[in-house]
Design a protein around this motif. Structure first.
Motif, PDB file in Angstrom:
ATOM      1  N   ALA A   1     -62.979 -31.048 128.300  1.00 42.32           N
ATOM      2  CA  ALA A   1     -61.888 -31.432 129.199  1.00 42.32           C
ATOM      3  C   ALA A   1     -60.848 -30.327 129.329  1.00 42.32           C
ATOM      4  O   ALA A   1     -60.134 -30.256 130.335  1.00 42.32           O
ATOM      5  N   GLU A   2     -60.751 -29.454 128.334  1.00 41.38           N
ATOM      6  CA  GLU A   2     -59.804 -28.342 128.426  1.00 41.38           C
ATOM      7  C   GLU A   2     -60.044 -27.518 129.684  1.00 41.38           C
ATOM      8  O   GLU A   2     -59.103 -26.966 130.271  1.00 41.38           O
ATOM      9  N   PHE A   3     -61.299 -27.449 130.117  1.00 42.95           N
ATOM     10  CA  PHE A   3     -61.654 -26.635 131.280  1.00 42.95           C
ATOM     11  C   PHE A   3     -61.956 -27.481 132.514  1.00 42.95           C
ATOM     12  O   PHE A   3     -61.745 -27.044 133.639  1.00 42.95           O
ATOM     13  N   ILE A   4     -62.457 -28.703 132.306  1.00 42.63           N
ATOM     14  CA  ILE A   4     -62.823 -29.557 133.436  1.00 42.63           C
ATOM     15  C   ILE A   4     -61.627 -30.343 133.952  1.00 42.63           C
ATOM     16  O   ILE A   4     -61.441 -30.499 135.161  1.00 42.63           O
ATOM     17  N   ASP A   5     -60.812 -30.828 133.050  1.00 48.08           N
ATOM     18  CA  ASP A   5     -59.632 -31.630 133.421  1.00 48.08           C
ATOM     19  C   ASP A   5     -58.492 -31.296 132.457  1.00 48.08           C
ATOM     20  O   ASP A   5     -58.172 -32.081 131.565  1.00 48.08           O
ATOM     21  N   PRO A   6     -57.861 -30.133 132.622  1.00 52.74           N
ATOM     22  CA  PRO A   6     -56.834 -29.671 131.680  1.00 52.74           C
ATOM     23  C   PRO A   6     -55.672 -30.649 131.490  1.00 52.74           C
ATOM     24  O   PRO A   6     -55.135 -30.757 130.390  1.00 52.74           O
ATOM     25  N   GLN A   7     -55.303 -31.349 132.534  1.00 52.44           N
ATOM     26  CA  GLN A   7     -54.184 -32.278 132.416  1.00 52.44           C
ATOM     27  C   GLN A   7     -54.511 -33.417 131.457  1.00 52.44           C
ATOM     28  O   GLN A   7     -53.712 -33.758 130.579  1.00 52.44           O
ATOM     29  N   SER A   8     -55.699 -34.000 131.604  1.00 49.22           N
ATOM     30  CA  SER A   8     -56.101 -35.086 130.710  1.00 49.22           C
ATOM     31  C   SER A   8     -56.268 -34.582 129.278  1.00 49.22           C
ATOM     32  O   SER A   8     -55.932 -35.280 128.318  1.00 49.22           O
ATOM     33  N   TYR A   9     -56.773 -33.368 129.137  1.00 53.52           N
ATOM     34  CA  TYR A   9     -56.938 -32.755 127.820  1.00 53.52           C
ATOM     35  C   TYR A   9     -55.597 -32.627 127.117  1.00 53.52           C
ATOM     36  O   TYR A   9     -55.429 -33.029 125.968  1.00 53.52           O
ATOM     37  N   ARG A  10     -54.624 -32.084 127.857  1.00 54.64           N
ATOM     38  CA  ARG A  10     -53.297 -31.895 127.266  1.00 54.64           C
ATOM     39  C   ARG A  10     -52.638 -33.234 126.955  1.00 54.64           C
ATOM     40  O   ARG A  10     -52.049 -33.408 125.885  1.00 54.64           O
ATOM     41  N   GLU A  11     -52.760 -34.176 127.869  1.00 49.39           N
ATOM     42  CA  GLU A  11     -52.156 -35.486 127.652  1.00 49.39           C
ATOM     43  C   GLU A  11     -52.763 -36.186 126.437  1.00 49.39           C
ATOM     44  O   GLU A  11     -52.062 -36.881 125.703  1.00 49.39           O
ATOM     45  N   HIS A  12     -54.060 -36.012 126.228  1.00 52.81           N
ATOM     46  CA  HIS A  12     -54.716 -36.634 125.079  1.00 52.81           C
ATOM     47  C   HIS A  12     -54.029 -36.224 123.781  1.00 52.81           C
ATOM     48  O   HIS A  12     -53.691 -37.070 122.943  1.00 52.81           O
ATOM     49  N   TYR A  13     -53.806 -34.927 123.615  1.00 52.06           N
ATOM     50  CA  TYR A  13     -53.202 -34.446 122.377  1.00 52.06           C
ATOM     51  C   TYR A  13     -51.689 -34.685 122.338  1.00 52.06           C
ATOM     52  O   TYR A  13     -51.138 -35.002 121.270  1.00 52.06           O
ATOM     53  N   GLU A  14     -51.034 -34.549 123.462  1.00 49.25           N
ATOM     54  CA  GLU A  14     -49.591 -34.801 123.482  1.00 49.25           C
ATOM     55  C   GLU A  14     -49.274 -36.245 123.120  1.00 49.25           C
ATOM     56  O   GLU A  14     -48.337 -36.516 122.354  1.00 49.25           O
ATOM     57  N   HIS A  15     -50.044 -37.165 123.660  1.00 53.18           N
ATOM     58  CA  HIS A  15     -49.803 -38.580 123.368  1.00 53.18           C
ATOM     59  C   HIS A  15     -50.117 -38.909 121.908  1.00 53.18           C
ATOM     60  O   HIS A  15     -49.396 -39.687 121.267  1.00 53.18           O
ATOM     61  N   ALA A  16     -51.184 -38.311 121.384  1.00 57.12           N
ATOM     62  CA  ALA A  16     -51.531 -38.548 119.978  1.00 57.12           C
ATOM     63  C   ALA A  16     -50.430 -38.022 119.060  1.00 57.12           C
ATOM     64  O   ALA A  16     -50.024 -38.689 118.106  1.00 57.12           O
ATOM     65  N   ALA A  17     -49.941 -36.822 119.346  1.00 54.79           N
ATOM     66  CA  ALA A  17     -48.866 -36.248 118.531  1.00 54.79           C
ATOM     67  C   ALA A  17     -47.589 -37.073 118.649  1.00 54.79           C
ATOM     68  O   ALA A  17     -46.863 -37.253 117.660  1.00 54.79           O
ATOM     69  N   GLN A  18     -47.324 -37.579 119.831  1.00 59.39           N
ATOM     70  CA  GLN A  18     -46.127 -38.399 120.023  1.00 59.39           C
ATOM     71  C   GLN A  18     -46.187 -39.665 119.186  1.00 59.39           C
ATOM     72  O   GLN A  18     -45.188 -40.076 118.591  1.00 59.39           O
TER      73      GLN A  18
END
Length: 210
Positions: free
Chosen positions: A124-141
């Motif tokens: 997803a980092e390359f196919i859908d970067p926004q979803s990739y980033r949101e996945h980790y940002e939400h988990a960290a939050q």
């Protein structure tokens, strides 16, 4: 490898209107998770997904406009599943440190049951970067919020925040990779207990009194 992708976030307006439609969409999602997990995004095909699902090719386009759209939906769904499992792992009046142990234990078991998650999220980092980033940002939050509750209760330092949350998440992700995907040589409970000791006691030697 158990999968259950039934809580897909609807984003294209193509909602199943019948029980049969829900069942068909579930089959497609389950099949897509296996197809993407085994072959990767570029080698996976809509035909391969529908064949795995045992559905007609036209059924795919009833619910998804493209392979890209289905992939993005799976990333969001996997992220939601991790969130839901973490929430279920938490017990009332649990200490902050014990909460992190429970969440990691649950995540390790989830990773073992859903090994496709790592390949799908990584791609997803390359196919859908926004979803990739949101996945980790939400988990960290979510981790940061738990740490804040622990600090408020006087169990953790008051200056703990975002950096510590990302550090804990990074530890969990790579423990999941090592002991959930690459091997299962230790139990999830044992790994979570060892990681919990790092949070509770650090890694410096106990030199005893003066």
């Amino acid at each position: 490898m158990a999968t259950d992708y039934t809580e897909l976030t609807e984003s294209n307006g193509k909602h199943p209107r019948t029980a049969r439609g829900l069942k068909t969409k579930r089959k497609l999602l389950d099949a897509a998770a296996l197809e993407f997990g085994e072959k990767g995004f570029h080698e996976a095909s809509i035909t391969g997904i529908t064949q795995r699902a045992g559905t007609a090719l036209g059924s795919f386009y009833t619910y998804f406009d493209s392979k890209d759209e289905l992939f993005s939906a799976l990333v969001k769904e996997l992220s939601n599943m991790v969130k839901e499992r973490a929430a279920l792992a938490l017990a009332p009046k649990q200490s902050a440190i014990d909460a992190e142990r429970s969440v990691l234990h649950t995540f390790l078991e989830f990773a073992r049951d859903h090994q496709e998650i790592y390949r799908i999220i990584d791609e997803a980092e390359f196919i859908d970067p926004q979803s990739y980033r949101e996945h980790y940002e939400h988990a960290a939050q979510r981790i940061e919020e738990r740490l804040a509750e622990g600090a408020k209760a006087g169990e953790l330092r008051s200056d703990i925040g975002e950096i510590e949350a990302w550090a804990i998440m990074g530890m969990n992700v790579f423990l999941g990779l090592r002991y959930g995907i690459w091997s299962e040589e230790k139990s999830a409970a044992e790994i979570a207990e060892i990681a919990n000791g790092i949070l509770a006691r650090g890694i410096t030697a106990d030199k005893g009194p003066g």
